[in-house]
Design an enzyme around this catalytic site. Structure first.
Site, mmCIF file in Angstrom:
data_model
loop_
_atom_site.group_PDB
_atom_site.id
_atom_site.type_symbol
_atom_site.label_atom_id
_atom_site.label_comp_id
_atom_site.label_asym_id
_atom_site.label_seq_id
_atom_site.Cartn_x
_atom_site.Cartn_y
_atom_site.Cartn_z
ATOM 1 N N HIS A 178 -3.206 -24.874 1.362
ATOM 2 C CA HIS A 178 -2.390 -24.596 0.185
ATOM 3 C C HIS A 178 -1.451 -23.430 0.471
ATOM 4 C CE1 HIS A 178 -1.404 -22.830 -3.747
ATOM 5 N NE2 HIS A 178 -1.394 -24.079 -4.153
ATOM 6 N N HIS A 233 2.977 -18.624 -11.669
ATOM 7 C CA HIS A 233 1.700 -19.324 -11.811
ATOM 8 C C HIS A 233 1.307 -19.585 -13.254
ATOM 9 C CE1 HIS A 233 0.165 -18.125 -7.581
ATOM 10 N NE2 HIS A 233 0.814 -19.270 -7.583
ATOM 11 N N ARG A 252 6.179 2.608 -4.946
ATOM 12 C CA ARG A 252 4.916 3.119 -4.442
ATOM 13 C C ARG A 252 4.300 3.971 -5.549
ATOM 14 N NH1 ARG A 252 0.192 3.972 -3.491
ATOM 15 N NH2 ARG A 252 -0.594 4.766 -1.507
ATOM 16 N N CYS A 280 8.386 5.672 2.387
ATOM 17 C CA CYS A 280 6.968 5.992 2.274
ATOM 18 C C CYS A 280 6.451 6.360 3.660
ATOM 19 C CB CYS A 280 6.193 4.802 1.728
ATOM 20 S SG CYS A 280 4.469 5.213 1.478
ATOM 21 N N TYR A 283 -1.517 11.825 3.660
ATOM 22 C CA TYR A 283 -0.267 12.097 4.371
ATOM 23 C C TYR A 283 -0.441 13.122 5.478
ATOM 24 C CZ TYR A 283 1.389 9.460 0.499
ATOM 25 O OH TYR A 283 1.533 8.459 -0.413
HETATM 26 N N1 LIG Z 1 4.405 10.852 -10.055
HETATM 27 C C1 LIG Z 1 4.388 10.176 -8.886
HETATM 28 N N2 LIG Z 1 5.358 10.382 -7.995
HETATM 29 C C2 LIG Z 1 5.379 9.720 -6.820
HETATM 30 C C3 LIG Z 1 4.342 8.811 -6.477
HETATM 31 C C4 LIG Z 1 3.320 8.600 -7.449
HETATM 32 O O1 LIG Z 1 2.392 7.802 -7.262
HETATM 33 N N3 LIG Z 1 3.378 9.297 -8.640
HETATM 34 N N4 LIG Z 1 4.350 8.199 -5.248
HETATM 35 C C5 LIG Z 1 5.092 8.891 -4.188
HETATM 36 C C6 LIG Z 1 5.238 8.149 -2.952
HETATM 37 S S1 LIG Z 1 3.924 8.156 -1.886
HETATM 38 C C7 LIG Z 1 6.434 7.569 -2.593
HETATM 39 S S2 LIG Z 1 6.601 6.828 -1.088
HETATM 40 C C8 LIG Z 1 7.592 7.580 -3.517
HETATM 41 C C9 LIG Z 1 8.062 6.176 -3.792
HETATM 42 O O2 LIG Z 1 9.180 6.176 -4.638
HETATM 43 P P1 LIG Z 1 9.661 4.820 -5.300
HETATM 44 O O3 LIG Z 1 8.495 4.167 -5.977
HETATM 45 O O4 LIG Z 1 10.750 5.198 -6.256
HETATM 46 O O5 LIG Z 1 10.187 3.957 -4.186
HETATM 47 O O6 LIG Z 1 7.287 8.178 -4.761
HETATM 48 C C10 LIG Z 1 6.464 9.318 -4.664
HETATM 49 N N5 LIG Z 1 6.379 9.951 -5.960
HETATM 50 MO MO LIG Z 2 4.489 7.137 0.035
#
Ligand SMILES: Nc1nc2c(c(=O)[nH]1)N[C@H]1C(S)=C(S)[C@@H](COP(=O)(O)O)O[C@H]1N2
Ligand SMILES: [Mo]
Length: 370
Positions: free
Chosen positions: A50, A74, A149, A203, A340
């Site tokens: 599938h 879906h 993200r 990211c 990170y």
């Molecule tokens: N408040 C908040 N800011 C955040 C995040 C989050 O989870 N919460 N994720 C971070 C991470 S790990 C990334 S890579 C970027 C992604 O930005 P985007 O979702 O606008 O692409 O936001 C950052 N800022």
């Molecule tokens: Mo990220």
């Protein structure tokens, strides 16, 4: 045939199984089971051949719903009907709450609409890539197709676009300030010059699925492909204009912390920090952005206000910005201290001392701005 009315409803003619039974059915030998609502389905034969079989396998031993919800395609009578033909039982009444939480209990029940072209890597929290062809077709990626993200549920005040003061102002506080100040986006627009920066946000985990040790060990985290990166034109107020207006002086602080409005189950907000030298650097153009590609900042990208730090890893570019804190120390949050980080390949997760580890190489990503 049973349609959407029936799908996932309790069927008294069928047996009940406990959650522990469901989780034991994950392979072709035992049969592969998934749940939808209160229903249990045997998808062993369905998975072979599938087109959605590989996706559906992500739900194995658990609930289909989060996957289902993403692919709005879906949600047709036909697919519900096909699903019901695979029905073998009911989730035991004592386990229903765990398998199919009612919308009121689900912190993800208020998420914004997303474009179906995004390549979803996880649904709760929502993490999705831009399809790679779209990244290279033009420098600037349209807002609806920009990778997302999220570590936590999107804050409800952002989804509802709440305009009351408490839910929409950013507070600036911490060491060296005569007193804390609060500013709305309207205040930022009125008091400060608007500044536009075209920059790439990536990211730190972008292309993580390509990173494997020779012995096959994988890197921990979401299995990102190549699409957790994007370029946009961001418009907002320069952070250093706001800090100087608030009375901050670079010599008095070492770090600038950014706190989001999104919180975990214990109420801890997403938070990371950057060195004060970056925040105050006149050549870095660190921005409190309220527009993306000429439009109001989208909900998933931090409405109404986010931080943009050109040349720095995405994790520092805090969305749904609630508070800016001037400090002698960097953020003590999980995301700053435990995530990170890059460790030597000879180290395992069990032995790594993350407090001594260097920040992810990508945190020092070259500025990519034009
Ligand atoms: N408040 C908040 N800011 C955040 C995040 C989050 O989870 N919460 N994720 C971070 C991470 S790990 C990334 S890579 C970027 C992604 O930005 P985007 O979702 O606008 O692409 O936001 C950052 N800022
Ligand atoms: Mo990220």
């Amino acid at each position: 045939m049973a349609g959407s009315e029936q799908a996932g409803r309790r069927r008294p003619d069928l047996p009940s199984y406990r959650l522990s039974d469901i989780r034991e059915h994950r392979t072709a030998d035992t049969g592969v089971w998934v749940t939808f609502g209160e229903g249990i389905y045997d998808i062993t034969d369905f998975m072979v051949g599938h087109p959605g079989g590989d996706r559906i396998s992500l739900a194995v031993g658990g609930s289909l719903e989060p996957f289902w919800d993403l692919y709005a395609i879906h949600r047709t009578e036909h697919v519900y009907a096909v699903l019901e033909t695979l029905r073998i039982g009911n989730v035991h009444p004592d386990d229903v709450a765990e398998v199919a939480p009612s919308p009121g209990d689900d912190p993800y029940s208020h998420e914004p609409q997303r474009h179906p072209a995004l390549r979803v890597r996880a649904s709760k929290p929502f993490n999705a890539e831009t399809p790679v062809q779209l990244i290279v077709d033009q420098y600037v990626t349209p807002n609806d197709l920009f990778y997302v993200r999220n570590h936590l549920p999107v804050p409800q005040c952002a989804v509802a676009k709440t305009r009351d003061k408490a839910a929409s102002e950013v507070e600036v506080t911490g060491v060296g300030l005569p007193h804390p100040v609060s500013l709305s986006v309207a205040d930022l627009r009125r008091r400060f010059a608007a500044h536009t920066v075209t920059t790439t946000v990536s990211c730190a985990g972008n292309r993580r699925s390509d990173m494997k040790a020779d012995d096959g060990r994988a890197v921990r985290g979401l299995p990102w492909g190549m699409g957790a990166v994007g370029t946009a034109r961001w418009t907002g107020t320069l952070l250093r204009d706001v800090l100087e207006w608030a009375g901050a002086r670079e010599e008095q602080v070492q770090h600038v912390l950014f706190q989001g409005r999104d919180t975990d189950h214990e109420g801890q907000p997403y938070e990371t920090s950057i060195p004060a030298a970056t925040a105050f650097d006149p050549r870095r153009d660190v921005l409190l952005a309220y527009e993306m590609n000429g439009r109001e900042l989208p909900i998933d990208h931090g409405y109404p206000l986010r931080v943009i730090v050109p040349g720095t890893v995405g994790a520092r570019q805090v969305k749904w910005l609630r508070r800016i804190v001037l400090s002698h120390d960097e953020s003590q949050s999980f995301w700053q201290q435990k995530d990170y980080k890059t460790v030597n390949p000879s180290t395992s997760w069990e032995t790594a001392d993350l407090s001594q580890a260097s920040i992810s190489l990508l945190s020092r990503l070259q500025r990519c701005s034009f």
